[in-house]
Structures are given as structure tokens and as C-alpha cells.
Design an enzyme around this catalytic site. Structure first.
Site, PDB file in Angstrom:
ATOM      1  N   ASP A 205       3.052   1.320   7.387  1.00 11.00           N
ATOM      2  CA  ASP A 205       2.428   0.630   6.114  1.00 11.00           C
ATOM      3  C   ASP A 205       3.001   1.297   4.949  1.00 11.00           C
ATOM      4  O   ASP A 205       2.982   2.433   4.791  1.00 11.00           O
ATOM      5  CB  ASP A 205       0.905   1.126   5.996  1.00 11.00           C
ATOM      6  CG  ASP A 205       0.376   0.193   4.551  1.00 11.00           C
ATOM      7  OD1 ASP A 205       1.136   0.309   3.800  1.00 11.00           O
ATOM      8  OD2 ASP A 205      -0.820  -0.362   4.732  1.00 11.00           O
ATOM      9  N   HIS A 206       4.010   0.635   4.257  1.00  9.96           N
ATOM     10  CA  HIS A 206       4.912   1.489   3.405  1.00  9.96           C
ATOM     11  C   HIS A 206       4.291   1.933   2.262  1.00  9.96           C
ATOM     12  O   HIS A 206       4.866   2.665   1.529  1.00  9.96           O
ATOM     13  CB  HIS A 206       6.081   0.269   2.949  1.00  9.96           C
ATOM     14  CG  HIS A 206       5.702  -0.701   1.902  1.00  9.96           C
ATOM     15  ND1 HIS A 206       5.105  -1.728   2.186  1.00  9.96           N
ATOM     16  CD2 HIS A 206       5.825  -0.652   0.632  1.00  9.96           C
ATOM     17  CE1 HIS A 206       4.911  -2.389   1.132  1.00  9.96           C
ATOM     18  NE2 HIS A 206       5.499  -1.705   0.000  1.00  9.96           N
ATOM     19  N   HIS A 268      -2.655  -2.336   2.900  1.00 13.02           N
ATOM     20  CA  HIS A 268      -2.331  -1.534   1.587  1.00 13.02           C
ATOM     21  C   HIS A 268      -3.597  -0.965   0.933  1.00 13.02           C
ATOM     22  O   HIS A 268      -3.956   0.193   0.758  1.00 13.02           O
ATOM     23  CB  HIS A 268      -1.363  -2.153   0.946  1.00 13.02           C
ATOM     24  CG  HIS A 268      -0.192  -2.766   1.476  1.00 13.02           C
ATOM     25  ND1 HIS A 268       0.660  -2.018   2.394  1.00 13.02           N
ATOM     26  CD2 HIS A 268       0.668  -3.683   1.090  1.00 13.02           C
ATOM     27  CE1 HIS A 268       1.690  -2.832   2.759  1.00 13.02           C
ATOM     28  NE2 HIS A 268       1.850  -4.044   2.106  1.00 13.02           N
TER      29      HIS A 268
END
Ligand code: BG6
Length: 517
Positions: A205-206, A268
Site C-alpha cells: 500500500d504505497h 489507504h
């Protein structure tokens, strides 16, 4: 509003950092390498690591995709590193790095392609000394994840030691979306776990690569003064906003099957929620951090449909430029029911948070791009200065601590101060910490840290199977309710505004308003 700036300690004060070391020699193998992510984010991030001396000396990248891009792939990646990574074209390390970028064309469901890939990787091991270590990166459309995993297993590329094929490490990074709902996430987890051990799997999950997200934990747990007030006794409510001014950027077919809840909230925003709400872990090891995050998601009470809001943008203007409505975007159904905005009110039933509402909103084509968490504190118990509302003052306002994840990264504490003069007038002022002012601008995009951690085998900043399923378990009932109950008034907000009126009504019914951003 008056502002007091907080700057970092002078450069002479050494920052506290982990010792710098480099991972083992390895090949990063990117499936779906012809996509945007590889050029815009992954290769620039790998190159930033190279510039900082954090990559192993014996290293190579192999891009894998269907199209025959053998001739153009490496030069195209070079261009991406320059334009997307803010790197000078004559940077001394650039050409030697690009010489280690190779390409392999294959269909992801073609067994012969994996044989050829395996041979190619073995040759690279000989040529570049990469010692059989592999970091596979699944950056394809999600429908290919299962095939790739299965074939890697069948070709003995997932656990080579089990077939006497060498004893080196193999890890796999899997991009989002990880599943479409709880059931599909479980099915994908089962497929991946059949082939790879959980310690080999890195669900990315960036957001967790963003400095400001990691800093939430530093802010809370590396400082002595905040944790004491970080609970239901002092906090009135918490808001998390993930607002984007961009639309769907040509991703119509993907977004039609996703929507804001799946695209951004399940992953996110839920990660942000866990960092804000978790208990201090016993250590910063992967298991300890993940265990505390899961406790937060499991303590979230089922979200009532009345506490959810859906929106979809219609035509409007963003940054002074006309913007089409979602239903007019390319390859979007003209009567699409997909939400481009979602707001939720949720409660975390535990000793720290019981009774403190968390309000979440995320959307596309909103007035501006801003991701922020704001902690709204309770008013003091005794309103000593309740009449202090003279000219130029706002009177007593609750303290608000806002953590700006992006852009303009930083943290602001808002408090009341006496306005100079003969009367008792109170105005709100800001103590402001800006990342850029304190530490300078950075060209890092967040993938640097995550790629490096995966090369080291450190999964602290990656999702665990249980975590992914816990967040899908929260979102799936909402998605099911929404699917059964089509919205008649879509589009319900104009591009370039702050979302549908129903989101304001959600706050209003609790006597609150969204923070102005
Ligand atoms: C991605 C979503 O995961 O995150 C996109 O698929 C979204 O729709 C993006 O735009 C937002 O990321 P960032 O880092 O720009 O906030």
C-alpha cells in the site's frame, strides 16, 4: 491567522537514523512492466536508492509484459527516471544502472514463457552476480495475479530450495487492489499462500511508504507529550480526508469496477486510521506493528448504512478549468452508479476510543488535493474566557492538531491566544511544522522505502493477510448495501467542490462541520 513556525534542529545536530546497509544481491522482476507505475514510480524509486548507495552492487531489473518492448524498454525507463524522478540526464550513475535493466516479453498464462524467464534470470545471475535472489513485483491488472502466482509455483520459482534449485530468497510484492471484497480477498490469499509462505509475501500500500504516514507513529510514540492526551478523555472527534482534484485519469474500466470505497478507503484510509488509533506496539517489528493495527480494525463497529454517504461528480470546474462529469469520462457507463466520493462515520469500541467518532471522506474531482488527519480536542471544562470575543477574535475554539500527509507536508497545532490590546480578545493561532522547511524538498515517491524493505525482507510496512481481510470485512457490508440500493440523484456534486450535501448533513446531524481545507 498568525503562525509560529517550528524548524528542525540545526544541521549540526545528528538525526537519529538506522544504520545504512545494503540488501543482498538480487533481481527485481516486475510483471506488468509496460504500465505507468513502472515508469513513473518504480524505476525512479529504484534509481533514487542507487543514487543513495542503498542498492546492492550486484543488482538487475527485469521488466515482464506481453508486448515486444525489448528495444525500447530500457531507454523508456531511463526517460521515466529523468522526468519522473527529478534526475539529471547526465547523472553519473544513470547509464550503468540502465544497462542492468532488461526486458522479457511473455503472456502471463503461457507456461513456456516462465521457462524462458527462468533461464533468463539464471543467465543474469551469472552475468551480474545476483546469486539467485528474486523480488517479484506484481504490477499487472489484478486478474493476472492468480495465474502469475500459480505458474511461479509450478516452475519452481517461488520456493526454489524445495526442488533442489538453490537456497536463495524469493519474495513477491503484490500491488493493490488485493481482492474486490472479503470473499475474493480470502480466495486470493488462499491462492498466494498455497505457493508462497506468508513471510515471502509483501502486499503493498504505497501510502505506507509516505514519510508523513510513517511520521504519525514517530509523532505519537517518539515524543512524550502527545500520547497522554491521545484518547477519549481529551479528543472530541477525528477527521480523515483523502481529497483529490484529479478525476479518473483515463482509468474508466478499472474505476467502474472499483469506486472510491474500494480504491482508496479500504486500503489507504484504513491504514491511516490504524496508525492514528493503534496502541503502542511492543516493538517496531512487523508482527508487533501488524498485531496492533488489526486490533483497531477489529474494534471498529459495523458501520450503519445511515453513517455512509456516496457521491459522484458531475460537470464543473477544477482549478479554473472546465471538467466533465464522471458519466462523461471515457469508457464510463452513461448511467454509472459508481461512487467517486465516499464518507463514513465510524466508532472504535475500545478503552481508548469509545464514544469518539471518526469521520472519513475520500473523493475525486474535489476542490483541491489534500490528505489530512485532524484531531479535534475537547474544549476546556471551564470556559473562563467565554465572553472573550472582541473585535478580531474568534473566542474560544477547540484545539485542532492537523497532520498534513500531502501536499505541503507537515503538522499544525491550532490554539487560542490573547490578541494584544486592552480587552480580553482571543484568536486562534497556529504552530506550524513544515517538512520542506525543516528538511528540504525530497524527490522520493514513497516506493523507495517499500522496495528497500522488501529487499531486506522487512514486512512492517506491508499488509498482512489478516489485516487485508479485516478491512474488507468492514467495507463489504457497505458495498453490498449500496449495490442493492441504487442512488437516483447521481451526479450529486459538481467537479471542483467539496462533495455532496449529504456529507455535510452527516456531520450536521452530530452538530459538527467538516474542517475547511
Ligand atoms: C491509488 C488509487 O491507489 O492511489 C488512485 O488507485 C489514487 O485512484 C491514488 O489517485 C492516490 O495516491 P496519492 O499518492 O496520489 O495520494
Amino acid at each position: 491567522m498568525p503562525t509560529t513556525e517550528i524548524t528542525a534542529a540545526p544541521a549540526s545536530a545528528p538525526a537519529t537514523s538506522q544504520a545504512e546497509r545494503t540488501p543482498d544481491p538480487c533481481i527485481v522482476v516486475i510483471f506488468g512492466a509496460s504500465g505507468d507505475l513502472t515508469k513513473r514510480k518504480l524505476l525512479p524509486a529504484l534509481y533514487h536508492l542507487e543514487q543513495s548507495g542503498l542498492l546492492p552492487k550486484d543488482f538487475a531489473v527485469v521488466g515482464v509484459a506481453r508486448r515486444p518492448l525489448e528495444k525500447t524498454f530500457a531507454p523508456d525507463m531511463k526517460e521515466g527516471i529523468i522526468s519522473g524522478g527529478g534526475v539529471e540526464s547526465d547523472d553519473a550513475k544513470l547509464d550503468p544502472f540502465v544497462n542492468r535493466v532488461q526486458y522479457h516479453a511473455m503472456n502471463f498464462d503461457d507456461a513456456a514463457g516462465y521457462d524462458a524467464l527462468k533461464t533468463m534470470l539464471a543467465e543474469i545471475d551469472t552475468k551480474f552476480g545476483t546469486q539467485g535472489n528474486r523480488l517479484f513485483y506484481l504490477a499487472t491488472a489484478p486478474e493476472y495475479f492468480s495465474d502469475i502466482i500459480k505458474y511461479l509455483g509450478e516452475h519452481c520459482m517461488a520456493k526454489p530450495a524445495d526442488c533442489g534449485d538453490g537456497g536463495n530468497w524469493v519474495r513477491v510484492i503484490i500491488e493493490k487492489p488485493f481482492g474486490h471484497d472479503l470473499e475474493s480477498a480470502k480466495a486470493l490469499n488462499n491462492e498466494v499462500n498455497k505457493v508462497f509462505g506468508e513471510d515471502q509475501i509483501f502486499r503493498i500500500d504505497h501510502y505506507l511508504g509516505k514519510e508523513t504516514v510513517q511520521n504519525i507513529l514517530v509523532f505519537r510514540f517518539a515524543n512524550g507529550i502527545f500520547e497522554n492526551v491521545w484518547n477519549r478523555n481529551y479528543i472530541d472527534h477525528v477527521e480523515i480526508t483523502a481529497a483529490e482534484s484529479i478525476g479518473i485519469e483515463g482509468r474508466g474500466p478499472f474505476y467502474e469496477t472499483a469506486g472510491a470505497l474500494r480504491d482508496v478507503v479500504q486500503n489507504h484510509v484504513m491504514e491511516l486510521l490504524s496508525f492514528v488509533a493503534m496502541e503502542p506496539p511492543v516493538s517496531f517489528a512487523a508482527d508487533a506493528v501488524r498485531a496492533e493495527k488489526i486490533k483497531v480494525w477489529k474494534a471498529v463497529q459495523p458501520i450503519h448504512p445511515a453513517d455512509t454517504v456516496r457521491g459522484q461528480y458531475g460537470p464543473g470546474a477544477v482549478d479554473g478549468k472546465p471538467a466533465v462529469g464522471y458519466r462523461q469520462e471515457e469508457r464510463v457507463h452513461p448511467r454509472s452508479q459508481t461512487e467517486t466520493y465516499a464518507a463514513l462515520r465510524l466508532e472504535i469500541e475500545n478503552w481508548r476510543w469509545a464514544g469518539v467518532p471518526f469521520y472519513i471522506r475520500a473523493g475525486k474531482r474535489l476542490a483541491r488535493r489534500v490528505t489530512e488527519i485532524s484531531i479535534h480536542f475537547k474544549l476546556p471544562p471551564l470556559l473562563l474566557f467565554k465572553d472573550a470575543q472582541g473585535k478580531g477574535g474568534e473566542g474560544i475554539r477547540p484545539n485542532v492538531l492537523s497532520m498534513r500527509i500531502q501536499p505541503d507536508e507537515g503538522i499544525t497545532l491550532q490554539f487560542g491566544a490573547k490578541v494584544p490590546g486592552p480587552t480580553m480578545t482571543i484568536s486562534k493561532v497556529n504552530m506550524d511544522f513544515s517538512y520542506a522547511q525543516a528538511f528540504g524538498q525530497s524527490s522520493a515517491n514513497g516506493y523507495e522505502r517499500l522496495l528497500l524493505d522488501a529487499m531486506f525482507g522487512d514486512a512492517t510496512l506491508f499488509a498482512h493477510r489478516d489485516g487485508v481481510e479485516a478491512t474488507w470485512a468492514l467495507m463489504t457490508p457497505i458495498l453490498e448495501t449500496w449495490a442493492k440500493d441504487p442512488i437516483r440523484d447521481f451526479p450529486n456534486y459538481a467537479a471542483g467542490t467539496w462533495g455532496p450535501a449529504t456529507a455535510d448533513a452527516l456531520m450536521k446531524s452530530d452538530g459538527r462541520k467538516w474542517r475547511k481545507l
